[in-house]
Design a protein around this motif. Structure first.
Motif, PDB file in Angstrom:
ATOM      1  N   PRO A   1     -26.888   5.297  15.505  1.00  0.00           N
ATOM      2  CA  PRO A   1     -26.958   6.033  16.521  1.00  0.00           C
ATOM      3  C   PRO A   1     -26.176   5.422  17.772  1.00  0.00           C
ATOM      4  O   PRO A   1     -25.804   4.291  17.592  1.00  0.00           O
ATOM      5  CB  PRO A   1     -28.387   5.797  16.497  1.00  0.00           C
ATOM      6  N   ALA A   2     -26.001   6.558  18.590  1.00  0.00           N
ATOM      7  CA  ALA A   2     -25.172   6.199  19.736  1.00  0.00           C
ATOM      8  C   ALA A   2     -25.458   6.968  20.773  1.00  0.00           C
ATOM      9  O   ALA A   2     -25.971   8.208  20.692  1.00  0.00           O
ATOM     10  CB  ALA A   2     -23.486   6.087  19.745  1.00  0.00           C
ATOM     11  N   LEU A   3     -25.446   6.746  22.079  1.00  0.00           N
ATOM     12  CA  LEU A   3     -25.718   7.616  23.096  1.00  0.00           C
ATOM     13  C   LEU A   3     -24.224   7.501  23.917  1.00  0.00           C
ATOM     14  O   LEU A   3     -23.923   6.664  24.618  1.00  0.00           O
ATOM     15  CB  LEU A   3     -26.702   7.061  24.116  1.00  0.00           C
ATOM     16  N   LEU A   4     -23.926   8.892  23.836  1.00  0.00           N
ATOM     17  CA  LEU A   4     -22.560   9.237  24.681  1.00  0.00           C
ATOM     18  C   LEU A   4     -22.416   9.805  25.965  1.00  0.00           C
ATOM     19  O   LEU A   4     -23.313  10.964  25.977  1.00  0.00           O
ATOM     20  CB  LEU A   4     -21.746  10.228  23.600  1.00  0.00           C
ATOM     21  N   PRO A   5     -22.222   9.179  26.901  1.00  0.00           N
ATOM     22  CA  PRO A   5     -22.341   9.813  28.314  1.00  0.00           C
ATOM     23  C   PRO A   5     -21.413  10.972  28.460  1.00  0.00           C
ATOM     24  O   PRO A   5     -20.541  11.265  27.560  1.00  0.00           O
ATOM     25  CB  PRO A   5     -21.830   8.932  29.357  1.00  0.00           C
ATOM     26  N   ALA A   6     -21.744  12.086  29.250  1.00  0.00           N
ATOM     27  CA  ALA A   6     -20.947  13.190  29.286  1.00  0.00           C
ATOM     28  C   ALA A   6     -19.327  13.020  29.568  1.00  0.00           C
ATOM     29  O   ALA A   6     -18.553  13.764  29.010  1.00  0.00           O
ATOM     30  CB  ALA A   6     -21.459  14.036  30.489  1.00  0.00           C
ATOM     31  N   SER A   7     -18.960  11.919  30.061  1.00  0.00           N
ATOM     32  CA  SER A   7     -17.613  11.383  30.435  1.00  0.00           C
ATOM     33  C   SER A   7     -16.628  11.372  29.173  1.00  0.00           C
ATOM     34  O   SER A   7     -15.324  11.573  29.363  1.00  0.00           O
ATOM     35  CB  SER A   7     -17.634  10.327  31.382  1.00  0.00           C
ATOM     36  N   VAL A   8     -17.507  11.154  27.931  1.00  0.00           N
ATOM     37  CA  VAL A   8     -16.718  10.884  26.966  1.00  0.00           C
ATOM     38  C   VAL A   8     -16.755  12.161  25.895  1.00  0.00           C
ATOM     39  O   VAL A   8     -16.055  11.945  24.804  1.00  0.00           O
ATOM     40  CB  VAL A   8     -17.129   9.464  25.989  1.00  0.00           C
ATOM     41  N   CYS A   9     -17.257  13.247  26.221  1.00  0.00           N
ATOM     42  CA  CYS A   9     -17.739  14.382  25.435  1.00  0.00           C
ATOM     43  C   CYS A   9     -16.423  15.251  25.610  1.00  0.00           C
ATOM     44  O   CYS A   9     -16.503  16.195  24.681  1.00  0.00           O
ATOM     45  CB  CYS A   9     -18.861  14.911  25.635  1.00  0.00           C
ATOM     46  N   LYS A  10     -15.655  15.088  26.144  1.00  0.00           N
ATOM     47  CA  LYS A  10     -14.363  15.903  26.283  1.00  0.00           C
ATOM     48  C   LYS A  10     -14.541  17.313  26.353  1.00  0.00           C
ATOM     49  O   LYS A  10     -14.142  18.174  25.751  1.00  0.00           O
ATOM     50  CB  LYS A  10     -13.289  15.496  25.015  1.00  0.00           C
ATOM     51  N   PHE A  11     -15.474  17.869  27.447  1.00  0.00           N
ATOM     52  CA  PHE A  11     -15.811  19.036  27.588  1.00  0.00           C
ATOM     53  C   PHE A  11     -14.755  20.021  28.044  1.00  0.00           C
ATOM     54  O   PHE A  11     -14.079  19.452  29.129  1.00  0.00           O
ATOM     55  CB  PHE A  11     -17.006  19.386  28.423  1.00  0.00           C
ATOM     56  N   GLY A  12     -14.436  21.186  27.372  1.00  0.00           N
ATOM     57  CA  GLY A  12     -13.458  22.130  28.043  1.00  0.00           C
ATOM     58  C   GLY A  12     -14.098  23.504  27.810  1.00  0.00           C
ATOM     59  O   GLY A  12     -15.460  23.549  27.421  1.00  0.00           O
ATOM     60  N   TYR A  13     -13.258  24.614  28.114  1.00  0.00           N
ATOM     61  CA  TYR A  13     -13.911  25.826  27.942  1.00  0.00           C
ATOM     62  C   TYR A  13     -14.220  25.952  26.416  1.00  0.00           C
ATOM     63  O   TYR A  13     -13.563  26.128  25.687  1.00  0.00           O
ATOM     64  CB  TYR A  13     -12.857  26.733  28.500  1.00  0.00           C
ATOM     65  N   ARG A  14     -15.637  26.371  26.183  1.00  0.00           N
ATOM     66  CA  ARG A  14     -16.023  26.484  24.787  1.00  0.00           C
ATOM     67  C   ARG A  14     -15.675  25.351  23.944  1.00  0.00           C
ATOM     68  O   ARG A  14     -15.353  25.637  22.780  1.00  0.00           O
ATOM     69  CB  ARG A  14     -15.728  27.820  24.191  1.00  0.00           C
ATOM     70  N   ASP A  15     -15.418  24.160  24.290  1.00  0.00           N
ATOM     71  CA  ASP A  15     -14.977  23.208  23.400  1.00  0.00           C
ATOM     72  C   ASP A  15     -15.490  21.805  23.793  1.00  0.00           C
ATOM     73  O   ASP A  15     -16.013  21.514  24.873  1.00  0.00           O
ATOM     74  CB  ASP A  15     -13.461  23.188  23.853  1.00  0.00           C
ATOM     75  N   SER A  16     -15.451  20.759  23.203  1.00  0.00           N
ATOM     76  CA  SER A  16     -16.082  19.324  23.080  1.00  0.00           C
ATOM     77  C   SER A  16     -15.306  18.491  22.254  1.00  0.00           C
ATOM     78  O   SER A  16     -14.690  18.886  20.983  1.00  0.00           O
ATOM     79  CB  SER A  16     -17.529  19.254  23.236  1.00  0.00           C
ATOM     80  N   VAL A  17     -15.677  17.164  22.193  1.00  0.00           N
ATOM     81  CA  VAL A  17     -15.352  16.130  21.265  1.00  0.00           C
ATOM     82  C   VAL A  17     -16.137  16.624  19.956  1.00  0.00           C
ATOM     83  O   VAL A  17     -15.683  16.192  18.885  1.00  0.00           O
ATOM     84  CB  VAL A  17     -15.328  14.896  21.755  1.00  0.00           C
ATOM     85  N   PHE A  18     -16.995  17.264  19.976  1.00  0.00           N
ATOM     86  CA  PHE A  18     -18.015  17.341  18.580  1.00  0.00           C
ATOM     87  C   PHE A  18     -17.273  18.652  17.889  1.00  0.00           C
ATOM     88  O   PHE A  18     -17.711  18.673  16.757  1.00  0.00           O
ATOM     89  CB  PHE A  18     -19.357  17.786  19.130  1.00  0.00           C
ATOM     90  N   LYS A  19     -16.767  19.424  18.512  1.00  0.00           N
ATOM     91  CA  LYS A  19     -15.719  20.475  17.938  1.00  0.00           C
ATOM     92  C   LYS A  19     -14.386  20.107  17.620  1.00  0.00           C
ATOM     93  O   LYS A  19     -13.845  20.769  16.600  1.00  0.00           O
ATOM     94  CB  LYS A  19     -15.834  21.595  18.919  1.00  0.00           C
ATOM     95  N   GLN A  20     -13.867  19.113  17.930  1.00  0.00           N
ATOM     96  CA  GLN A  20     -12.445  18.527  17.860  1.00  0.00           C
ATOM     97  C   GLN A  20     -12.300  17.778  16.599  1.00  0.00           C
ATOM     98  O   GLN A  20     -13.067  16.892  16.140  1.00  0.00           O
ATOM     99  CB  GLN A  20     -12.159  17.800  18.976  1.00  0.00           C
ATOM    100  N   THR A  21     -11.310  18.346  15.613  1.00  0.00           N
ATOM    101  CA  THR A  21     -11.103  17.462  14.426  1.00  0.00           C
ATOM    102  C   THR A  21     -10.058  16.473  14.489  1.00  0.00           C
ATOM    103  O   THR A  21      -9.761  15.744  13.456  1.00  0.00           O
ATOM    104  CB  THR A  21     -10.644  18.615  13.288  1.00  0.00           C
ATOM    105  N   GLY A  22      -9.232  16.339  15.331  1.00  0.00           N
ATOM    106  CA  GLY A  22      -8.006  15.503  15.528  1.00  0.00           C
ATOM    107  C   GLY A  22      -8.414  14.118  15.797  1.00  0.00           C
ATOM    108  O   GLY A  22      -9.509  13.604  15.641  1.00  0.00           O
ATOM    109  N   PHE A  23      -7.590  13.363  16.378  1.00  0.00           N
ATOM    110  CA  PHE A  23      -7.812  11.970  16.479  1.00  0.00           C
ATOM    111  C   PHE A  23      -8.917  11.696  17.612  1.00  0.00           C
ATOM    112  O   PHE A  23      -8.498  12.327  18.605  1.00  0.00           O
ATOM    113  CB  PHE A  23      -6.410  11.078  16.852  1.00  0.00           C
TER     114      PHE A  23
END
Length: 354
Positions: A163-185
């Motif tokens: 498990p990990a707790l990710l602060p908002a600053s590392v979630c790479k939020f964009g318009y209808r986007d986030s690190v959880f949706k991204q597949t690249g590096f």
């Protein structure tokens, strides 16, 4: 079909086989999950990772199914996230920090915060889906995006089970986007499961009212200083008036993202279509109303098989009864080509096609 014959370390897991996914996606599209595991706590993810067969198998994470278009049966192991729980985690001088399990229905969380006096999420009322899906898409409506309220996101790694707790600053939020949706590096799509979300309800609370439909409600009511409860009620009225309830008409909410263009591009489009609805953004770009463009191309009410454009809101595609995922995709592509041909704008779908 359920299978309880698991190894001792997995006794709290329940496997289900050949599960009909039609009730588990808001479009109501037909598909079958060969294997489904219900994730009711973070430890269940670790149990899946440690399982001799499931651990090595491809995985597909399913929340409320409000942002997917199923076009085929799912061969990967479906992790149906159903983690419950709502609580006030902490009260600070500048905010209330609330925590919700990833399986909680998003609207139920918003209603709970209003009932308990933690304002700040009211503009996001009635958005379909679960809490766990909200950060993936960085959901937003009526001037608020999830990134404006996220404190942290709890995840479990699908490789290590940690498990990990990710602060908002590392979630790479964009318009209808986030690190959880991204597949690249660095992207986490397919690499982790969200199990809980912590949200920041700010003190002092300030209403967000900069949308025409809310301004109309203020004018109609004469209430120049609406409470969070009043805004919540207005948002629910607005959304119910123009958007279909997935419980009655299958849909995935807004099907296309509102495109963002430069001022120069916007001026060019306005020169050809003066009535286009557009919103200036803080960074100087312009957001165009995708629904207006689709409507202008004459798509309201048009259908491909059982899939159709909703008569009251062109941004929403609906299942008229027996639609298949392929029909939804065909209709969406036809709309994209039509809008591109008239406006030179390529609309991007919000839902994930599976």
């Amino acid at each position: 079909m359920q299978d309880h014959a698991l190894t001792p370390s997995d006794t709290r897991l329940t496997l289900e086989h050949d599960v009909n996914l039609k009730p588990y996606n808001s479009f109501g599209l037909p598909a079958v999950a060969r294997t489904l595991v219900r994730i009711r706590e973070a430890a269940d993810v670790r149990r899946v990772v440690d399982h001799p067969k499931l651990g090595r198998a491809p995985k597909f994470v399913l929340g409320g199914g409000s942002n997917i278009v199923l076009t085929q049966d799912v061969e990967a192991v479906v992790l149906k996230v159903e983690v419950p729980g709502l609580r006030l985690l902490e009260e600070r001088e500048d905010a209330w920090i609330v925590e919700a399990g990833a399986g909680v229905v998003w609207h139920e969380l918003v209603a709970w915060t209003i009932e308990n006096g933690y304002p700040g999420l009211e503009n996001l009322a009635l958005i379909p889906g679960t809490v766990g899906a909200a950060p993936v898409q960085n959901i937003g409506a009526y001037g608020i995006e999830l990134k404006d309220r996220v404190e942290a996101v709890e995840v479990v790694d699908l490789i290590t089970g940690r498990p990990a707790l990710l602060p908002a600053s590392v979630c790479k939020f964009g318009y209808r986007d986030s690190v959880f949706k991204q597949t690249g590096f660095g992207g986490l799509a397919g690499k982790s499961v969200i199990t809980a979300v912590r949200l920041r309800c700010p003190k002092p609370w300030q209403p967000v009212l900069g949308y025409l439909e809310l301004e109309r409600k203020i004018a109609e009511s004469g209430n120049q200083a609406p409470s969070a409860r009043q805004i919540f009620d207005w948002i629910c009225e607005i959304r119910r008036a123009k958007l279909p309830d997935p419980a009655h008409i299958g849909n995935a909410g807004s099907f296309f993202k509102n495109p963002v263009v430069t001022e120069e591009q916007c001026r060019d489009i306005i020169g050809r279509d003066p009535g286009i609805v557009h919103y200036p953004m803080p960074d100087g770009t312009i957001k165009l109303a995708a629904g207006w463009m689709i409507d202008a191309c004459g798509w309201k009410g048009k259908a491909v098989g059982g899939a159709a454009v909703y008569e009251k809101q062109a941004l929403v595609l609906v299942n008229r009864g027996e639609a298949r995922g392929a029909e939804v995709v065909t209709l969406a592509r036809a709309i994209q080509e039509s809008v591109y041909g008239r406006f030179g704008i390529r609309l991007e779908p919000e839902p994930v096609v599976v």
